[in-house]
Design an enzyme around this catalytic site. Structure first.
Site, mmCIF file in Angstrom:
data_model
loop_
_atom_site.group_PDB
_atom_site.id
_atom_site.type_symbol
_atom_site.label_atom_id
_atom_site.label_comp_id
_atom_site.label_asym_id
_atom_site.label_seq_id
_atom_site.Cartn_x
_atom_site.Cartn_y
_atom_site.Cartn_z
ATOM 1 N N HIS A 173 28.359 85.840 4.690
ATOM 2 C CA HIS A 173 29.303 84.954 5.669
ATOM 3 C C HIS A 173 30.649 85.422 5.707
ATOM 4 O O HIS A 173 31.086 86.000 4.810
ATOM 5 C CB HIS A 173 29.254 83.599 4.997
ATOM 6 C CG HIS A 173 29.806 82.405 5.985
ATOM 7 N ND1 HIS A 173 31.309 82.485 6.276
ATOM 8 C CD2 HIS A 173 29.159 81.473 6.721
ATOM 9 C CE1 HIS A 173 31.354 81.365 6.958
ATOM 10 N NE2 HIS A 173 30.222 80.780 7.260
ATOM 11 N N ASP B 200 28.239 83.390 -3.950
ATOM 12 C CA ASP B 200 28.429 82.284 -2.876
ATOM 13 C C ASP B 200 27.174 81.322 -2.752
ATOM 14 O O ASP B 200 26.278 81.872 -2.576
ATOM 15 C CB ASP B 200 28.514 82.811 -1.709
ATOM 16 C CG ASP B 200 28.869 82.008 -0.339
ATOM 17 O OD1 ASP B 200 28.401 80.761 -0.684
ATOM 18 O OD2 ASP B 200 29.150 82.436 0.888
ATOM 19 N N LYS C 220 27.810 70.793 2.289
ATOM 20 C CA LYS C 220 26.578 71.398 2.512
ATOM 21 C C LYS C 220 25.363 70.668 1.682
ATOM 22 O O LYS C 220 24.319 70.884 1.703
ATOM 23 C CB LYS C 220 26.645 72.773 1.976
ATOM 24 C CG LYS C 220 27.489 73.658 3.093
ATOM 25 C CD LYS C 220 26.916 73.806 4.307
ATOM 26 C CE LYS C 220 27.936 74.439 5.380
ATOM 27 N NZ LYS C 220 28.186 76.054 4.790
#
Length: 656
Positions: A372, A449, A475
């Site tokens: 990302h 991550d 999330k």
């Protein structure tokens, strides 16, 4: 005008390699890389001779035991690449034995190893008690004096029992320029060879305490009104559960689960909402909404600031949320948890503390092609500022990391590996266990991550042996604007603060500032207290449903959806890794992605179309964007059927 950052990608994958990371080829390359970096003499290595017995303690999935043993043995002779490409063993018994050392090879003198460790296996305990006479194995552990001469390594990187000669002054604002890497044990980070860590402050061998640089006062921070702070708890680490080995989900009440999420009863474009954009954010259960509202209705106060009951309640709720995050991640202590605004801020925190202090000109940072943008841009900014080099692990056409190339990229100047556990654009589950173990064998720290793995896969940072792990609350069915950074305690202790302000200080004068210990020194100003409370409620809810149940149910949804989408005429799936989590990216050539997303919206279906903040990954497939349905445990097979039917209708309508 932008300035370019040096970027090195992995080389060309040999024919036939890359579809699967063959264990014997990976091990061969690993051995070659070790032989380059580690000269064949024990004092230089700082290790007793690695052998097959040592590897009994190190079992990364996907690596053949015999091949890995060979890879870890620097005395096994030169690498013959034909031996690693001509055939691929299918079992441990097929792996050839390591070639013998040359007859003229001079074995090193191991007399520096204490007698009681001369023949023990390579374990955390045995390594931690060695005394190291030569520190060339850790070039980053040696600093230079002003005249360019090498200074001795820091005391805390020597044998346990050594006494630091550093000045025991308070942790002031003056910081040394790029000191040695902060190893928490004599050899620094390396593969976690046991899953039951010692108690906080105890040496890994169980004898004595670890030496650590002085970072300020050591007593528990005072919250003014709490006379007896709760003692710090230490959590043992259960074994990590491989995603492929997750047991089938115990039946749970899907209707009841969906009722827990009020927004799922809403309409979208006049149709029942089908929310398939869960990789961007997840919906919130009523328990999270209630917890956040209740805080503002009944407990709202600033924390750690006052002696009145309301503040006590607010502080208690905030710190209990930290405890819940620590349990959720399997951390040893809640002091290893730092609240942030989310994954992006957490990565920036590491880049601006660990990165600025320990990464310099010519040093290397390894990322992957799957990252990302939040795990690319902060490192680019750091590299530009200090003159570092970014290296990139390439992917194959299924969207899987090519581990052989990762091993090639590691070198003596590598200071950090930062990789996603799960790709947000493709859903690929990366083999972070192997990535961490290989990096630690080179003395390199690793940031994981976890933004896309924490909602779907049980996480245990101790079992992974991650140095840092980051994730976002929104999330995992929690509020936006809240997240967390996990960091090993010995790293957090020596890292400088990033932002200055209230709460992160112990004492301030115009001449100096004395900082709090971790985690407070990284949490300047008033935090998102209600967000932390909501995150704690989200974690409670995930535990109530069962994280293993969530993982197994979502995996079954993925298996249900994948072949049905493949039957849509012309549909091209993007990202077909063998190990995936809940993402179903695709394109339909001839139909713009925005058109597909708009058509689905009219059917009540929410999906995302775009580059998903992962341009390098999408461009690997010759694309600038894709359509990305992404699943959560409140989605159903009926919703998938509606998605597939809508795509069939769109294709049929546009067919000439």
């Amino acid at each position: 005008m932008s300035e370019s950052i040096p970027v090195i990608s992995g080389g060309i994958t040999p024919p036939g390699i890359g579809e699967t990371a063959h264990s014997d080829l990976v091990a061969g390359l690993f051995r070659e890389q070790l032989s380059r970096k580690l000269p064949p003499s024990a004092p230089d290595l700082g290790l007793s001779l690695p052998n097959a017995d040592a590897v009994e303690h190190l079992q990364p999935s996907g690596f053949a035991k015999g091949a890995l043993a060979s890879a870890l043995d620097p005395y096994s002779g030169p690498v013959d690449y034909s031996a690693y490409t001509a055939s691929y063993p299918t079992s441990f018994s097929d792996v050839p034995e390591s070639p013998a050392a040359p007859s003229n090879f001079e074995r090193p003198d191991f007399s520096f190893i204490p007698d009681d460790h001369a023949s023990v296996p390579l374990t955390t305990e045995s390594l931690s008690e060695l005394t190291f006479e030569n520190h060339d194995f850790h070039p980053q552990s040696r600093s230079h004096s002003e005249d360019g001469a090498l200074n001795p390594p820091p005391i805390h990187s020597l044998s346990p029992g050594s006494t630091s000669t550093e000045s025991s002054t308070t942790n002031q604002t003056t910081e040394p320029s790029r000191p040695e890497l902060p190893y928490g044990e004599p050899l620094g980070p390396r593969p976690n060879l046991r899953l039951d860590p010692p108690h906080h402050g105890e040496h890994p061998s169980g004898t004595g305490t670890q030496d650590a640089p002085f970072t300020g006062y050591t007593e528990t921070p005072s919250y003014y009104f709490i006379n007896e702070p709760a003692p710090e708890t230490t959590r043992n680490s259960p074994p990590a559960t491989p995603h492929s080995a997750i047991l089938p989900a115990a039946p749970f009440d899907m209707e009841g689960v969906r009722k827990d999420f009020p927004i799922l009863s809403e309409k979208n474009s006049g149709k029942p909402l089908i929310f398939l954009d869960n990789a961007a954010t997840t919906q919130k259960p009523q328990a999270v909404i209630d917890a956040t509202s209740s805080f503002y209705e009944h407990d709202n106060s600033n924390i750690h600031r006052a002696a009145y009951e309301l503040s006590v309640r607010a502080t208690k709720a905030f710190e209990e949320a930290r405890d819940k995050v620590a349990d959720f991640l399997g951390a040893r202590s809640s002091k290893e948890i730092i609240f942030t605004r989310g994954t992006t801020e957490a990565i920036n925190l590491v880049a601006n503390t660990f990165g600025r202090r320990y990464i310099g000109e010519g040093d290397e940072i390894i990322l992957s092609q799957l990252e990302h943008h939040a795990n690319i841009v902060p490192w680019q900014m750091l590299a530009k500022q200090v003159g570092a080099v970014i290296k990139v692990i390439p992917i194959n056409d299924r969207g899987e990391l090519i581990l052989e190339e990762y091993i090639r990229l590691l070198g003596p100047r590598t200071k950090l590996v930062s990789v996603a556990h799960v790709s947000n654009s493709l859903g690929t589950i990366n083999p972070v266990e192997e990535i961490i173990q290989i990096a630690h064998a080179h003395g390199v720290h690793v940031l994981v991550d976890g933004a896309q793995s924490t909602p779907h896969i049980p996480i245990n940072v101790q079992a992974l042996d991650a140095d840092f792990l980051v994730f976002s609350g929104h999330k995992v069915f929690g509020p936006t604007g809240i997240g967390a950074l996990y960091g090993k305690s010995h790293l957090l202790e020596v890292l400088p603060p990033w932002q200055g302000g209230g709460h992160m200080i112990r004492d301030v004068t115009f001449e100096r500032t004395v900082f709090q210990d971790a985690p407070e020194k990284f949490e300047a100003g008033t935090p998102d207290i209600a967000g932390a409370v909501g995150l704690g409620a989200a974690i409670d809810y995930m535990h109530k449903v069962g994280i293993h149940n969530i993982a197994a149910y979502e995996h079954s949804l993925l298996e249900y959806a994948t072949p049905r989408l493949a039957n849509v005429p012309g549909l091209r799936p993007i990202g077909t890794a063998a190990q995936k989590a809940s993402v179903l990216s695709f394109v339909i050539p001839g139909i713009p992605n925005e058109t597909i997303a708009s058509h689905l919206d009219k059917q009540g279906i929410a999906v995302r179309a775009g580059h998903h903040c992962a341009m390098p990954a999408i461009r690997h497939f010759g694309l600038e964007s894709s359509v990305r349905p992404s699943l959560a445990f409140y989605n159903t097979t009926d919703e998938i059927d509606t998605l597939v039917d809508a795509l069939h209708h769109l294709v049929a309508r546009r067919r000439p």
